[in-house]
Motif scaffolding. Sequence first.
Motif, PDB file in Angstrom:
ATOM      1  N   MET A   1      -3.308  -1.146   1.943  1.00  0.00           N
ATOM      2  CA  MET A   1      -2.312  -2.205   1.789  1.00  0.00           C
ATOM      3  C   MET A   1      -3.043  -3.538   1.660  1.00  0.00           C
ATOM      4  N   GLN A   2      -2.771  -4.237   0.553  1.00  0.00           N
ATOM      5  CA  GLN A   2      -3.356  -5.551   0.305  1.00  0.00           C
ATOM      6  C   GLN A   2      -2.256  -6.474  -0.170  1.00  0.00           C
ATOM      7  N   LYS A   3      -1.993  -7.499   0.586  1.00  0.00           N
ATOM      8  CA  LYS A   3      -0.947  -8.466   0.250  1.00  0.00           C
ATOM      9  C   LYS A   3       0.339  -7.739  -0.116  1.00  0.00           C
ATOM     10  N   GLU A   4       0.828  -7.880  -1.331  1.00  0.00           N
ATOM     11  CA  GLU A   4       2.085  -7.239  -1.727  1.00  0.00           C
ATOM     12  C   GLU A   4       1.881  -5.897  -2.428  1.00  0.00           C
ATOM     13  N   LYS A   5       0.643  -5.397  -2.481  1.00  0.00           N
ATOM     14  CA  LYS A   5       0.360  -4.183  -3.246  1.00  0.00           C
ATOM     15  C   LYS A   5      -0.150  -3.081  -2.321  1.00  0.00           C
ATOM     16  N   THR A   6       0.437  -1.896  -2.463  1.00  0.00           N
ATOM     17  CA  THR A   6      -0.036  -0.724  -1.723  1.00  0.00           C
ATOM     18  C   THR A   6      -0.572   0.284  -2.729  1.00  0.00           C
ATOM     19  N   THR A   7      -1.778   0.758  -2.467  1.00  0.00           N
ATOM     20  CA  THR A   7      -2.398   1.776  -3.300  1.00  0.00           C
ATOM     21  C   THR A   7      -2.484   3.059  -2.489  1.00  0.00           C
ATOM     22  N   PHE A   8      -2.031   4.152  -3.084  1.00  0.00           N
ATOM     23  CA  PHE A   8      -2.150   5.465  -2.474  1.00  0.00           C
ATOM     24  C   PHE A   8      -3.214   6.250  -3.227  1.00  0.00           C
ATOM     25  N   MET A   9      -3.891   7.146  -2.507  1.00  0.00           N
ATOM     26  CA  MET A   9      -4.870   8.009  -3.153  1.00  0.00           C
ATOM     27  C   MET A   9      -4.748   9.414  -2.578  1.00  0.00           C
ATOM     28  N   GLU A  10      -4.649  10.369  -3.480  1.00  0.00           N
ATOM     29  CA  GLU A  10      -4.670  11.777  -3.119  1.00  0.00           C
ATOM     30  C   GLU A  10      -6.089  12.282  -3.365  1.00  0.00           C
ATOM     31  N   ALA A  11      -6.621  13.048  -2.425  1.00  0.00           N
ATOM     32  CA  ALA A  11      -7.968  13.596  -2.580  1.00  0.00           C
ATOM     33  C   ALA A  11      -7.899  15.117  -2.494  1.00  0.00           C
TER      34      ALA A  11
END
Length: 92
Positions: free
Chosen positions: A44-54
């Motif tokens: 989570m960074q400011k207004e952006k959430t990044t998801f990652m599947e591994a």
Amino acid sequence: MPDTKPLSAFVWYHAEHQQEHAFQTWLKYIQSELNIQAKLYKRMQKEKTTFMEAFEHVDCATIEKIEQLATQQYCFNGIHRQCESFERITTP
């Protein structure tokens, strides 16, 4: 002959953090359909959430099947999934 070397695949995408449960459900579905384990990460960074599947120890055909199944999931409507795969380097 198709490439069957074991790979690690990383699929990342930007989405609303409230969708986390839907993505966890997605990975349970993948586990039941393809009998593979996956890990879910988020940043989570400011207004952006990044998801990652591994995914570990998968082949190219499995990666393609994962991405094909993802196109059928409502939780990914309007989301660009970026898939990258890597071959593990082993030392002699």
